[in-house]
Structure formats: structure tokens, C-alpha cells
Motif scaffolding. Structure first.
Motif, PDB file in Angstrom:
ATOM      1  N   SER A 121       1.126   4.343  -2.812  1.00  0.00           N
ATOM      2  CA  SER A 121       0.979   5.752  -2.464  1.00  0.00           C
ATOM      3  C   SER A 121       2.227   6.547  -2.797  1.00  0.00           C
ATOM      4  O   SER A 121       2.148   7.754  -3.106  1.00  0.00           O
ATOM      5  CB  SER A 121       0.670   5.893  -0.968  1.00  0.00           C
ATOM      6  N   ASP A 133       0.832  -1.206   0.000  1.00  0.00           N
ATOM      7  CA  ASP A 133       0.000   0.000   0.000  1.00  0.00           C
ATOM      8  C   ASP A 133       0.866   1.255   0.000  1.00  0.00           C
ATOM      9  O   ASP A 133       0.553   2.239  -0.696  1.00  0.00           O
ATOM     10  CB  ASP A 133      -0.924  -0.003   1.225  1.00  0.00           C
ATOM     11  N   GLN A 134       1.937   1.239   0.777  1.00  0.00           N
ATOM     12  CA  GLN A 134       2.832   2.399   0.815  1.00  0.00           C
ATOM     13  C   GLN A 134       3.501   2.609  -0.537  1.00  0.00           C
ATOM     14  O   GLN A 134       3.648   3.749  -0.988  1.00  0.00           O
ATOM     15  CB  GLN A 134       3.888   2.207   1.901  1.00  0.00           C
TER      16      GLN A 134
END
Length: 292
Positions: A205, A201-202
Motif C-alpha cells: 500500500s 500488505d503495508q
């Protein structure tokens, strides 16, 4: 590829590289801390175009890490890195131990004022002193004709260039300290050994960073208000999941002096931001323009 770990062997090996070539044989140095990726290999390939022989160094330099930084966690994979360098045709790998680089009683530090004091220098006190000291030692040890560094850490490149100028370390080659453009993933994120610390997820992003930087640059080049544009950039990064923004600065490309208006000379947009526990840095060129 020969690998050496002590200074006497290094100097003998470099002398042999020069003796094996013509009278004008040149040696290029590519300094690294290992954990190699395509960005490092791009430096090696560019070095091979510019010199007769390439020397790479791998040394995780403790003096450029702060007390709360990731020295112990920094990835070390000498065997894998060595294989990658050998496949690229590197002639010599300099892989000193900490004891070889900083022998007992070592007491000298090089500090480069001005260009090292803002940006990452503000949030990482002592970092660029460690960089300048180890790079100066590498230059003295290898005695290269040129050295290649990535533009991803633009401030580091500026510090090294200033140090070389101030200490008369200019090498006998045009553009002896050569900056190589940043290598990026398909989504624009700059390659870094620290990207491996990001969760899925990081990582998704993180691609917001280069995308928002490009938007900010387009606005600045079109004449938008610089402080407002930088504030919007920071806000968009925080909205995208970044935990904090250390800085988002428009600066003169050479002096790194902050700019508050549309640049009249070459400039860089420089950003450092944290996502999770990982600190990412990036920079991009901003063209001088007439604005509105």
C-alpha cells in the motif's frame, strides 16, 4: 577505514587525512544515524566524487526524537554499517557515544525559526532543534569542506542550509551543503530505514504515496486548483490504507512557505502520512508553470 569514538581521536584522524593529501585536499562529511541502505551509500558515492576523502558519521541522536517516538526501537547495526562504509571506500567513521556528543552539563540548543516551524516541525516539536544542534556539532567536530544530505527530508535540508547561512558556517567549497536526490525502490517508494517496519500488505500500500504524489504534481503543473488537488491526494492515500495524513503541502522550495496556486518559482510537494504505526515522508519537485 579507521573508526573513532572520541573527539580527540577524530580531530587527529581528520588532520592526518588532510596531511596525507595535497595542500588542497578536501574532506566531505556524510552524517547518518546508521541502519544504512542504498540511499546512504549514494550519498557516500557522491561525496567520493566531490572530495579527496570521505568521513561518515553514525550517531542515533536522542535530541531529535520526541517522547512518543521510536528512539529505543531505532535499528542499530554498527558492525554491518561499518562493513558497508568500508566497502565504499570511506576513510574515516565517526561513531561517538551519547556521552561523547552530549557530555554532562550540556545545555546548548540551536533553534532555526521559520523553515522549521511547519510541516514536520508542527507535528514533531523540538525535532529540528535536535537536528540543528547535532549537525552544528558535527560540522565543528569534523570541520569538513562540504557535507552531503539526502533530499528525501527536504525540510531538514532547508533547516541545515538556513543554519549554515545564519551562523556563517559556509564551508570553502561551492555548494558546500549538497542535497542528493532521493533514492527510490522500483515501485517509487523512497528508501528509508523505517520501511523495514512495514508488513507485506503495508509495504504494498505504501507505493501509493509516490504514485499519488506524481498524479497531484501533474495536475498542479497543468493548472488544477491546488487546494482541491491536495485534498484529493489526501483522500486517495486514506482510501489506499494509510491511517492518517499529517500534511500534504505545496511549498516554495527555498522558504517552505505554503502555496495555494500554481507555483511561479521552484516548489516542492511535501507529504507525511502514517501507515500502521510507521510514519513515511516524501517530497518531489514541482515545476513553475503558467497553468491554464
Amino acid at each position: 577505514m579507521e573508526t573513532v569514538t572520541d573527539l580527540a581521536s577524530l580531530r587527529q584522524a581528520v588532520d592526518e587525512l588532510r596531511a596525507a593529501g595535497t595542500s588542497s585536499a578536501t574532506v566531505a562529511l556524510v552524517p547518518t544515524m546508521g541502519a544504512l541502505h542504498e540511499g546512504h551509500l549514494t550519498l557516500v558515492r557522491e561525496a567520493a566524487k566531490r572530495a579527496d576523502a570521505v568521513v561518515a558519521s553514525i550517531f542515533v541522536n536522542p535530541t531529535q526524537f520526541g517522547p512518543n517516538e521510536d528512539l529505543d526501537a531505532y535499528p542499530r547495526q554498527l558492525a554491518e554499517d561499518s562493513a558497508m562504509l568500508q566497502a565504499e571506500g570511506v576513510a574515516l567513521l565517526w561513531a561517538p557515544t551519547v556521552e561523547a556528543m552530549y557530555p554532562a552539563g550540556f545545555a546548548t540548543t540551536i533553534a532555526v525559526a521559520d523553515v522549521s516551524e511547519g510541516l514536520c516541525g508542527a507535528s514533531r516539536p523540538g525535532h529540528f532543534d535536535g537536528v540543528a544542534t547535532v549537525v552544528n556539532k558535527l560540522f565543528a567536530q569534523v570541520r569538513p569542506d562540504m557535507a552531503l544530505f539526502g533530499e528525501k527530508d527536504w525540510q531538514q535540508l532547508a533547516v541545515i542550509r538556513r543554519m549554515a547561512r545564519d551562523l556563517d558556517l559556509t564551508m570553502p567549497h561551492v555548494d558546500a551543503i549538497h542535497g542528493v536526490p532521493t533514492v527510490r525502490e522500483e515501485d517509487g517508494l523512497a528508501l528509508s530505514s523505517r520501511n523495514r517496519y512495514l508488513s507485506a500488505d503495508q509495504r504494498a500500500s505504501a507505493a501509493t504515496l509516490p504514485a499519488e504524489m506524481r498524479k497531484a504534481i501533474a495536475a498542479i503543473e497543468a493548472g488544477s486548483d491546488v487546494p482541491a488537488t491536495l485534498a484529493a491526494l489526501e483522500a486517495h492515500l486514506l482510501q489506499a490504507g494509510f491511517a492518517s495524513v499529517d500534511y500534504a503541502t505545496l511549498a516554495d522550495a527555498m522558504s517552505l512557505a505554503p502555496l495555494a496556486e500554481t507555483p511561479r518559482a521552484d516548489a516542492r510537494l511535501l507529504v507525511a502520512a502514517r501507515i500502521g504505526t510507521t510514519r513515511l515522508i516524501d517530497n518531489m519537485a514541482v515545476r513553475p508553470g503558467s497553468g491554464r
